[in-house]
Write a protein that holds these residues in place. Structure first.
Motif, PDB file in Angstrom:
ATOM      1  N   THR A   5      12.731  22.398   7.010  1.00 22.55           N
ATOM      2  CA  THR A   5      12.059  21.399   6.558  1.00 22.55           C
ATOM      3  C   THR A   5      12.493  21.101   4.821  1.00 22.55           C
ATOM      4  OG1 THR A   5      10.157  21.886   7.860  1.00 22.55           O
ATOM      5  CG2 THR A   5      10.028  20.212   6.359  1.00 22.55           C
ATOM      6  N   LEU A   6      12.647  22.180   4.248  1.00 21.81           N
ATOM      7  CA  LEU A   6      12.692  22.088   2.910  1.00 21.81           C
ATOM      8  C   LEU A   6      14.223  21.596   2.642  1.00 21.81           C
ATOM      9  CD1 LEU A   6      10.931  25.224   1.273  1.00 21.81           C
ATOM     10  CD2 LEU A   6      10.094  22.948   1.445  1.00 21.81           C
ATOM     11  N   VAL A   7      15.259  22.143   3.493  1.00 25.70           N
ATOM     12  CA  VAL A   7      16.606  21.871   3.262  1.00 25.70           C
ATOM     13  C   VAL A   7      16.807  20.376   3.897  1.00 25.70           C
ATOM     14  CG1 VAL A   7      18.780  22.518   4.705  1.00 25.70           C
ATOM     15  CG2 VAL A   7      17.610  24.228   3.489  1.00 25.70           C
ATOM     16  N   MET A   8      16.234  19.967   4.895  1.00 25.38           N
ATOM     17  CA  MET A   8      16.430  18.523   5.233  1.00 25.38           C
ATOM     18  C   MET A   8      15.917  17.718   4.313  1.00 25.38           C
ATOM     19  SD  MET A   8      17.793  18.881   8.343  1.00 25.38           S
ATOM     20  CE  MET A   8      18.120  19.994   9.261  1.00 25.38           C
ATOM     21  N   ALA A   9      14.767  17.878   3.713  1.00 26.39           N
ATOM     22  CA  ALA A   9      14.356  17.065   2.724  1.00 26.39           C
ATOM     23  C   ALA A   9      15.250  16.964   1.426  1.00 26.39           C
ATOM     24  CB  ALA A   9      12.955  17.352   2.089  1.00 26.39           C
ATOM     25  N   THR A  10      15.930  17.989   1.161  1.00 31.02           N
ATOM     26  CA  THR A  10      16.903  17.911   0.076  1.00 31.02           C
ATOM     27  C   THR A  10      18.172  16.940   0.562  1.00 31.02           C
ATOM     28  OG1 THR A  10      16.180  19.857  -0.871  1.00 31.02           O
ATOM     29  CG2 THR A  10      18.303  19.410  -1.513  1.00 31.02           C
ATOM     30  N   ALA A  11      18.727  17.294   1.558  1.00 27.67           N
ATOM     31  CA  ALA A  11      19.997  16.627   2.286  1.00 27.67           C
ATOM     32  C   ALA A  11      19.465  15.146   2.290  1.00 27.67           C
ATOM     33  CB  ALA A  11      19.857  17.301   3.623  1.00 27.67           C
ATOM     34  N   LEU A  12      18.139  14.847   2.758  1.00 27.20           N
ATOM     35  CA  LEU A  12      17.812  13.379   2.887  1.00 27.20           C
ATOM     36  C   LEU A  12      17.922  12.830   1.649  1.00 27.20           C
ATOM     37  CD1 LEU A  12      17.038  11.197   4.895  1.00 27.20           C
ATOM     38  CD2 LEU A  12      14.802  11.838   4.680  1.00 27.20           C
ATOM     39  N   ARG A  13      17.201  13.324   0.487  1.00 23.21           N
ATOM     40  CA  ARG A  13      17.353  12.645  -0.732  1.00 23.21           C
ATOM     41  C   ARG A  13      18.664  12.646  -1.364  1.00 23.21           C
ATOM     42  NH1 ARG A  13      13.945  16.833  -1.878  1.00 23.21           N
ATOM     43  NH2 ARG A  13      15.265  17.876  -3.317  1.00 23.21           N
ATOM     44  N   GLN A  14      19.593  13.683  -1.070  1.00 17.31           N
ATOM     45  CA  GLN A  14      21.302  13.329  -1.536  1.00 17.31           C
ATOM     46  C   GLN A  14      21.869  12.273  -0.688  1.00 17.31           C
ATOM     47  OE1 GLN A  14      22.146  17.452  -0.185  1.00 17.31           O
ATOM     48  NE2 GLN A  14      21.893  18.263  -2.559  1.00 17.31           N
ATOM     49  N   ALA A  15      21.623  12.173   0.525  1.00 24.26           N
ATOM     50  CA  ALA A  15      22.057  11.169   1.319  1.00 24.26           C
ATOM     51  C   ALA A  15      21.730   9.733   0.995  1.00 24.26           C
ATOM     52  CB  ALA A  15      21.793  11.181   2.796  1.00 24.26           C
ATOM     53  N   LYS A  16      20.302   9.884   0.781  1.00 21.30           N
ATOM     54  CA  LYS A  16      19.910   8.318   0.144  1.00 21.30           C
ATOM     55  C   LYS A  16      20.678   8.005  -1.240  1.00 21.30           C
ATOM     56  CE  LYS A  16      15.621   7.828   2.517  1.00 21.30           C
ATOM     57  NZ  LYS A  16      14.071   8.148   2.474  1.00 21.30           N
ATOM     58  N   ALA A  17      20.550   9.100  -1.989  1.00 22.54           N
ATOM     59  CA  ALA A  17      21.525   8.833  -3.608  1.00 22.54           C
ATOM     60  C   ALA A  17      22.926   8.617  -3.192  1.00 22.54           C
ATOM     61  CB  ALA A  17      21.294  10.239  -4.122  1.00 22.54           C
ATOM     62  N   LEU A  18      23.479   9.118  -2.133  1.00 18.98           N
ATOM     63  CA  LEU A  18      24.677   8.857  -1.974  1.00 18.98           C
ATOM     64  C   LEU A  18      25.050   7.221  -1.444  1.00 18.98           C
ATOM     65  CD1 LEU A  18      27.537  10.252  -1.988  1.00 18.98           C
ATOM     66  CD2 LEU A  18      27.228  10.648   0.357  1.00 18.98           C
ATOM     67  N   LYS A  19      23.926   7.022  -0.923  1.00 19.30           N
ATOM     68  CA  LYS A  19      23.777   5.611  -0.171  1.00 19.30           C
ATOM     69  C   LYS A  19      23.902   4.651  -1.485  1.00 19.30           C
ATOM     70  CE  LYS A  19      22.573   1.774   2.518  1.00 19.30           C
ATOM     71  NZ  LYS A  19      21.186   1.551   2.410  1.00 19.30           N
ATOM     72  N   VAL A  20      22.849   4.952  -2.548  1.00 19.07           N
ATOM     73  CA  VAL A  20      23.045   4.049  -3.630  1.00 19.07           C
ATOM     74  C   VAL A  20      23.969   3.942  -4.268  1.00 19.07           C
ATOM     75  CG1 VAL A  20      21.937   4.037  -5.806  1.00 19.07           C
ATOM     76  CG2 VAL A  20      20.513   4.669  -3.788  1.00 19.07           C
ATOM     77  N   SER A  21      24.848   5.048  -4.536  1.00 15.86           N
ATOM     78  CA  SER A  21      26.086   5.039  -5.139  1.00 15.86           C
ATOM     79  C   SER A  21      27.185   4.261  -4.628  1.00 15.86           C
ATOM     80  CB  SER A  21      26.647   6.360  -5.661  1.00 15.86           C
ATOM     81  OG  SER A  21      27.047   7.393  -4.549  1.00 15.86           O
ATOM     82  N   ALA A  22      27.147   4.579  -3.140  1.00 11.98           N
ATOM     83  CA  ALA A  22      28.071   3.778  -2.362  1.00 11.98           C
ATOM     84  C   ALA A  22      27.866   2.030  -2.375  1.00 11.98           C
ATOM     85  CB  ALA A  22      28.062   4.381  -0.794  1.00 11.98           C
ATOM     86  N   VAL A  78       0.833  -1.135  -0.067  1.00 10.30           N
ATOM     87  CA  VAL A  78      -0.027  -0.022   0.115  1.00 10.30           C
ATOM     88  C   VAL A  78       0.899   1.178   0.009  1.00 10.30           C
ATOM     89  CG1 VAL A  78      -1.781   1.026   1.367  1.00 10.30           C
ATOM     90  CG2 VAL A  78      -1.761  -1.447   1.274  1.00 10.30           C
ATOM     91  N   TRP A  79       0.389   2.365  -0.796  1.00  6.13           N
ATOM     92  CA  TRP A  79       1.304   3.355  -0.843  1.00  6.13           C
ATOM     93  C   TRP A  79       1.382   4.321   0.516  1.00  6.13           C
ATOM     94  CZ3 TRP A  79       1.101   8.979  -0.314  1.00  6.13           C
ATOM     95  CH2 TRP A  79       1.919   9.680  -0.790  1.00  6.13           C
ATOM     96  N   GLU A  80       2.639   4.451   0.969  1.00  9.32           N
ATOM     97  CA  GLU A  80       2.851   5.361   1.977  1.00  9.32           C
ATOM     98  C   GLU A  80       3.630   6.585   1.857  1.00  9.32           C
ATOM     99  OE1 GLU A  80       4.590   3.101   5.571  1.00  9.32           O
ATOM    100  OE2 GLU A  80       4.124   1.568   4.740  1.00  9.32           O
ATOM    101  N   LYS A  81       3.111   7.437   2.451  1.00  7.79           N
ATOM    102  CA  LYS A  81       3.930   8.760   2.012  1.00  7.79           C
ATOM    103  C   LYS A  81       5.309   8.657   2.945  1.00  7.79           C
ATOM    104  CE  LYS A  81       2.958  13.884   2.970  1.00  7.79           C
ATOM    105  NZ  LYS A  81       4.470  14.298   2.742  1.00  7.79           N
ATOM    106  N   PRO A  82       6.503   9.087   2.163  1.00  9.39           N
ATOM    107  CA  PRO A  82       7.578   9.151   3.119  1.00  9.39           C
ATOM    108  C   PRO A  82       7.606   9.934   4.424  1.00  9.39           C
ATOM    109  CG  PRO A  82       7.993   9.394   0.812  1.00  9.39           C
ATOM    110  CD  PRO A  82       6.573   9.391   0.872  1.00  9.39           C
ATOM    111  N   ALA A  83       8.293   9.530   5.234  1.00 12.83           N
ATOM    112  CA  ALA A  83       8.293  10.060   6.577  1.00 12.83           C
ATOM    113  C   ALA A  83       9.062  11.158   6.464  1.00 12.83           C
ATOM    114  CB  ALA A  83       9.191   9.412   7.345  1.00 12.83           C
ATOM    115  N   ALA A  84       8.642  12.420   6.984  1.00 10.50           N
ATOM    116  CA  ALA A  84       9.067  13.939   6.913  1.00 10.50           C
ATOM    117  C   ALA A  84      10.543  13.768   7.303  1.00 10.50           C
ATOM    118  CB  ALA A  84       8.248  14.759   7.967  1.00 10.50           C
ATOM    119  N   ALA A  85      11.315  14.473   6.623  1.00 11.16           N
ATOM    120  CA  ALA A  85      12.765  14.668   6.852  1.00 11.16           C
ATOM    121  C   ALA A  85      13.072  15.524   7.811  1.00 11.16           C
ATOM    122  CB  ALA A  85      13.184  15.196   5.656  1.00 11.16           C
ATOM    123  N   ASP A  86      14.005  15.256   8.844  1.00 14.78           N
ATOM    124  CA  ASP A  86      14.618  16.015   9.904  1.00 14.78           C
ATOM    125  C   ASP A  86      15.982  15.734  10.036  1.00 14.78           C
ATOM    126  OD1 ASP A  86      14.709  13.755  11.195  1.00 14.78           O
ATOM    127  OD2 ASP A  86      13.004  14.226  12.406  1.00 14.78           O
TER     128      ASP A  86
END
Ligand SMILES: Nc1nc2c(ncn2[C@@H]2O[C@H](COP(=O)(O)OP(=O)(O)OP(=O)(O)O)[C@@H](O)[C@H]2O)c(=O)[nH]1
Ligand SMILES: [Mg+2]
Length: 487
Positions: free
Chosen positions: A287-304, A59-67
């Motif tokens: 909140t906006l900045v945290m969301a961007t950082a979280l996306r970047q961190a996740k992308a970094l995890k994928v490349s690592a 079932v679709w779940e909204k991603p948790a808020a970034a902090d």
């Protein structure tokens, strides 16, 4: 242990239709092929059945808020991957230097992400630098909106970079802190899916209903309401604007009785949007900045993780090769007239344990056996046993009339099927490694499409056969007919 059978279940000539069957793998190292013919038992395969029935679309779940905690947790995951990479690279001296420099690059990217959390503030400003990107369908008013916002609203928001991205999915768009998704009518399915993709990726978004002047007041309200209802489940807000309202015809009665008609350009109606934007950039910047950082961190995890997977593949491939030659030898020596898939399955079960260890996945022997059973089942169901035998028998032609009937064909077939199984397992482990640990499902039934795709690529069967023959005792008796049909 189940009931020991007098004879292995035959596959190939007899066909495997009986459903699930399992066998015991000798628990020691598989290197001694005679052990492979050890105890064969019939198991229940319940593990496989249970997993097969699971729905794969959650079932679709909204991603948790970034902090900050979420960003730090994601960066810690990157750390764990990089540490594993550093440790495992030690065993691979030839690529150590290359890996060390890749690790250094990743560490720098981690530092940049952390630094990005204080954007603007680190320059002594009291406002956070933010990037807003405008996107949406064709001719919905994206460029006009960018111009209007730049001319008016942005004058008081100099910390904001505003980009008119157009329709394309660019890296700039993915990097934006807030997306303004513009639509000029009810959302199409594809627009809705696009919005959802942003939300899934954890990218904050505002839906902008532009050109509302084109609708009667009643209709406007209805469209906005429908949009807001659709957006509510995604946690996205929607506002209605008119960036460049159509000119309005104005009739004026002149003193001489004539009627003069002129067109007037109404002022843009952007208030709903600018109010929302001001609130977002002033009060929700963090909140906006945290969301961007979280996306970047996740992308970094994928490349690592991809780097780690490359490293692991180098360890995994020799294991596949070892297993395939053991399979060749075992099948060659088998007294059975048809391909002995059970022996191959025993070897695959060991391979699953070994590859699991390389990819950091611990399986019990029971799980490995069930998984190997699934693989064998898939191999048969997809017709790969038949197809491999056919393709190989036309490739393997003996100069001597009496080439070791069956034995060679079985040996090479078993090796090739083990080879395909091994490569698809590697793919599978790599794909799983990129998922959140909670989403990992070791349902080996998913291997079907991978196996089939690998088989259909079918390249190199001839080279493979030539190599396989070197691993069989009577290789002199057989040559590979270079002109024979390949797959
Ligand atoms: N009636 C009306 N027309 C508008 C409004 N906003 C923009 N337009 C008109 O819509 C047309 C397209 O506007 P653009 O800003 O070029 O749209 P766009 O989304 O950038 O278009 P592409 O980049 O070609 O996809 C122009 O003629 C605009 O004047 C509006 O609120 N109401
Ligand atoms: Mg445009």
């Amino acid at each position: 242990m189940g009931i020991a059978l007098k004879r292995p279940v035959l596959v190939g000539g007899l066909g495997l239709t009986a459903g699930l069957w399992l066998l015991d793998v000798v628990e020691q190292s598989p290197v001694d092929s005679s052990m492979m013919m050890g105890a064969i038992a019939l198991g229940s395969g319940l593990w496989w059945l249970k997993n097969l029935g699971k729905p794969t679309v959650p079932v679709w779940e909204k991603p948790a808020a970034a902090d900050r905690a979420a960003v730090e947790a994601a960066l810690a995951e990157v750390n764990a991957v990089l540490e594993a990479l550093a440790t495992e690279a030690e065993f691979n001296p030839s690529s150590l230097t290359a890996i060390e420099s890749q690790i250094a690059t990743q560490r720098q990217a981690q530092a940049d992400i952390l630094k990005g959390l204080d954007r603007g503030l680190d320059r002594g400003l009291d406002r956070t630098d933010l990037t807003l990107a405008i996107t949406g369908g064709k001719a919905v008013g994206k460029t006009a909106l960018a111009a209007q916002l730049t001319a008016n609203w942005q004058a008081e928001q100099s910390q904001i970079t505003l980009l008119d991205i157009g329709e394309a999915q660019t890296a700039e768009l993915a990097a934006a802190d807030l997306v303004l998704f513009v639509a000029a009518a009810d959302l199409t399915d594809s627009e809705f899916q696009q919005v959802r993709t942003f939300v899934d990726a954890g990218q904050p978004l505002l839906l902008v209903f532009n050109k509302q002047d084109q609708y009667a007041p009643m209709e406007r309200a209805q469209i906005l309401q429908r949009m807001q209802a659709q957006m509510a489940e995604l946690g996205v807000e929607g506002v209605a604007i008119a960036t460049v309202p159509s000119p309005i015809k104005v009739r004026r009665h002149l003193p001489n009785g004539e009627v003069e008609e002129t067109y007037e350009q109404p002022a843009p109606e952007l208030d709903a949007l600018t109010a929302k934007l001001t609130q977002q950039v002033e009060q929700e910047a963090q909140t906006l900045v945290m969301a961007t950082a979280l996306r970047q961190a996740k992308a970094l995890k994928v490349s690592a993780q991809a780097l780690l997977n490359d490293q692991r593949r180098q360890q995994a491939l020799p294991l596949v090769e070892q297993a395939q030659w053991i399979a060749a030898g075992t099948a060659f020596a088998s007294p059975l007239p048809t391909l002995d898939l059970l022996a191959t399955t025993a070897i695959n079960a060991q391979l699953i344990l070994d590859l699991g260890a390389v990819y950091g996945q611990k399986f019990s022997l029971e799980q490995a056996k069930a998984a190997a059973g699934t693989l064998a089942e898939l191999t048969v169901k997809l017709g790969l046993v038949e197809l491999t035998s056919q393709a190989l028998s036309s490739l393997l032609k003996s100069h001597a009339v009496t080439y070791v009937a069956g034995g060679v064909l079985q040996g090479v077939s078993a090796a090739y099927l083990t080879h395909l199984a091994g490569l698809s397992l590697i793919d599978f482990f790599e794909a799983q490694s990129q998922l959140d640990p909670r989403d990992r499902q070791f349902t080996f039934a998913q291997l079907g499409p991978r196996l089939q795709a690998l088989f259909q690529q079918g390249t190199g069967l001839q080279t493979f056969a030539r190599q396989a023959l070197k691993h069989l005792p009577s290789s002199q008796a057989v040559t590979v007919d270079a002109s024979a049909a390949s797959l």
